[in-house]
Design a protein around this motif. Structure first.
Motif, PDB file in Angstrom:
ATOM      1  N   ALA A   1       0.814  -1.214   0.000  1.00 48.08           N
ATOM      2  CA  ALA A   1       0.000   0.000   0.000  1.00 48.08           C
ATOM      3  C   ALA A   1       0.853   1.271   0.000  1.00 48.08           C
ATOM      4  CB  ALA A   1      -0.918  -0.003   1.217  1.00 48.08           C
ATOM      5  N   ARG A   2       1.894   1.312   0.810  1.00 48.03           N
ATOM      6  CA  ARG A   2       2.765   2.500   0.833  1.00 48.03           C
ATOM      7  C   ARG A   2       3.456   2.706  -0.503  1.00 48.03           C
ATOM      8  NH1 ARG A   2       5.907   1.884   6.537  1.00 48.03           N
ATOM      9  NH2 ARG A   2       4.047   1.642   7.807  1.00 48.03           N
TER      10      ARG A   2
ATOM     11  N   VAL B   1       3.264   5.998  -3.437  1.00 44.50           N
ATOM     12  CA  VAL B   1       4.381   6.686  -4.089  1.00 44.50           C
ATOM     13  C   VAL B   1       4.307   6.504  -5.602  1.00 44.50           C
ATOM     14  CG1 VAL B   1       6.899   6.728  -4.312  1.00 44.50           C
ATOM     15  CG2 VAL B   1       5.846   6.502  -2.058  1.00 44.50           C
ATOM     16  N   ILE B   2       3.986   5.295  -6.032  1.00 48.73           N
ATOM     17  CA  ILE B   2       3.889   5.014  -7.473  1.00 48.73           C
ATOM     18  C   ILE B   2       2.809   5.875  -8.108  1.00 48.73           C
ATOM     19  CG2 ILE B   2       3.194   3.245  -9.138  1.00 48.73           C
ATOM     20  CD1 ILE B   2       4.594   1.200  -7.278  1.00 48.73           C
ATOM     21  N   LEU B   3       1.658   5.998  -7.478  1.00 48.66           N
ATOM     22  CA  LEU B   3       0.573   6.788  -8.035  1.00 48.66           C
ATOM     23  C   LEU B   3       0.906   8.276  -8.077  1.00 48.66           C
ATOM     24  CD1 LEU B   3      -2.559   5.021  -6.526  1.00 48.66           C
ATOM     25  CD2 LEU B   3      -1.719   4.946  -8.876  1.00 48.66           C
ATOM     26  N   VAL B   4       1.563   8.783  -7.058  1.00 47.24           N
ATOM     27  CA  VAL B   4       1.939  10.197  -7.049  1.00 47.24           C
ATOM     28  C   VAL B   4       2.957  10.488  -8.151  1.00 47.24           C
ATOM     29  CG1 VAL B   4       3.164  11.962  -5.714  1.00 47.24           C
ATOM     30  CG2 VAL B   4       1.354  10.634  -4.650  1.00 47.24           C
ATOM     31  N   LEU B   5       3.993   9.665  -8.256  1.00 45.93           N
ATOM     32  CA  LEU B   5       5.009   9.899  -9.285  1.00 45.93           C
ATOM     33  C   LEU B   5       4.457   9.660 -10.692  1.00 45.93           C
ATOM     34  CD1 LEU B   5       8.171   8.406  -7.566  1.00 45.93           C
ATOM     35  CD2 LEU B   5       7.587  10.806  -7.910  1.00 45.93           C
ATOM     36  N   GLY B   6       3.611   8.658 -10.864  1.00 44.33           N
ATOM     37  CA  GLY B   6       2.979   8.428 -12.154  1.00 44.33           C
ATOM     38  C   GLY B   6       2.059   9.574 -12.546  1.00 44.33           C
ATOM     39  N   GLY B   7       1.318  10.096 -11.587  1.00 48.86           N
ATOM     40  CA  GLY B   7       0.466  11.261 -11.848  1.00 48.86           C
ATOM     41  C   GLY B   7       1.267  12.494 -12.184  1.00 48.86           C
ATOM     42  N   PHE B   8       2.407  12.660 -11.520  1.00 48.00           N
ATOM     43  CA  PHE B   8       3.281  13.787 -11.840  1.00 48.00           C
ATOM     44  C   PHE B   8       3.799  13.689 -13.270  1.00 48.00           C
ATOM     45  CE2 PHE B   8       7.642  15.373 -12.213  1.00 48.00           C
ATOM     46  CZ  PHE B   8       7.413  16.727 -11.998  1.00 48.00           C
ATOM     47  N   ALA B   9       4.244  12.502 -13.677  1.00 46.05           N
ATOM     48  CA  ALA B   9       4.755  12.318 -15.037  1.00 46.05           C
ATOM     49  C   ALA B   9       3.652  12.543 -16.063  1.00 46.05           C
ATOM     50  CB  ALA B   9       5.352  10.922 -15.200  1.00 46.05           C
TER      51      ALA B   9
END
Length: 126
Positions: free
Chosen positions: A10-11, A15-23
């Motif tokens: 889950a953690r 992080v993956i979703l935040v960085l993927g959304g940023f990209a």
């Protein structure tokens, strides 16, 4: 020894979703606000600003299919040896490649990322 398939916790997903959304957001901004706007292209003819340099760089990278190649390369590495950091990089590169006109290679990379969930993962916690 029984190994689990690749599945971040889950953690890690946060992080993956935040960085993927940023990209994805960066690629959308670059495409629709800088690259496709004809007014920006005309304004950048004689001016060397940061936005114009970024626009020119993105157009050059698109010409060489750099976004798609990066997405495909990181997805192949993720498929061979799954890890959370490589999955995150591959997801970011795939998102940018899909938005920045490198659809063919980035589409294959997205498929490889999906297949990587079926791979055994050494970093799994029992």
């Amino acid at each position: 020894m029984n190994q689990r398939n690749f599945l971040p916790g889950a953690r890690a997903w946060n992080v993956i979703l935040v960085l993927g959304g940023f990209a994805l957001g960066w690629a959308i901004y670059m495409r629709y606000a800088l690259v496709e706007q004809s007014a920006v292209g005309l304004a950048c003819l004689g001016v060397e600003t940061g936005s114009c340099i970024a626009r020119r760089t993105v157009i050059e990278l698109f010409g060489y299919s750099a976004f798609g190649i990066a997405a495909l390369a990181t997805s192949i590495i993720q498929l061979i040896r799954p890890s959370i950091p490589m999955f995150t990089l591959a997801l970011m590169a795939t998102a940018a490649g899909l938005v920045m006109y490198n659809n063919n290679l980035s589409g294959v990379a997205a498929g490889l990322l999906l297949i990587s969930f079926a791979r055994p993962w050494r970093g799994a916690r029992d």
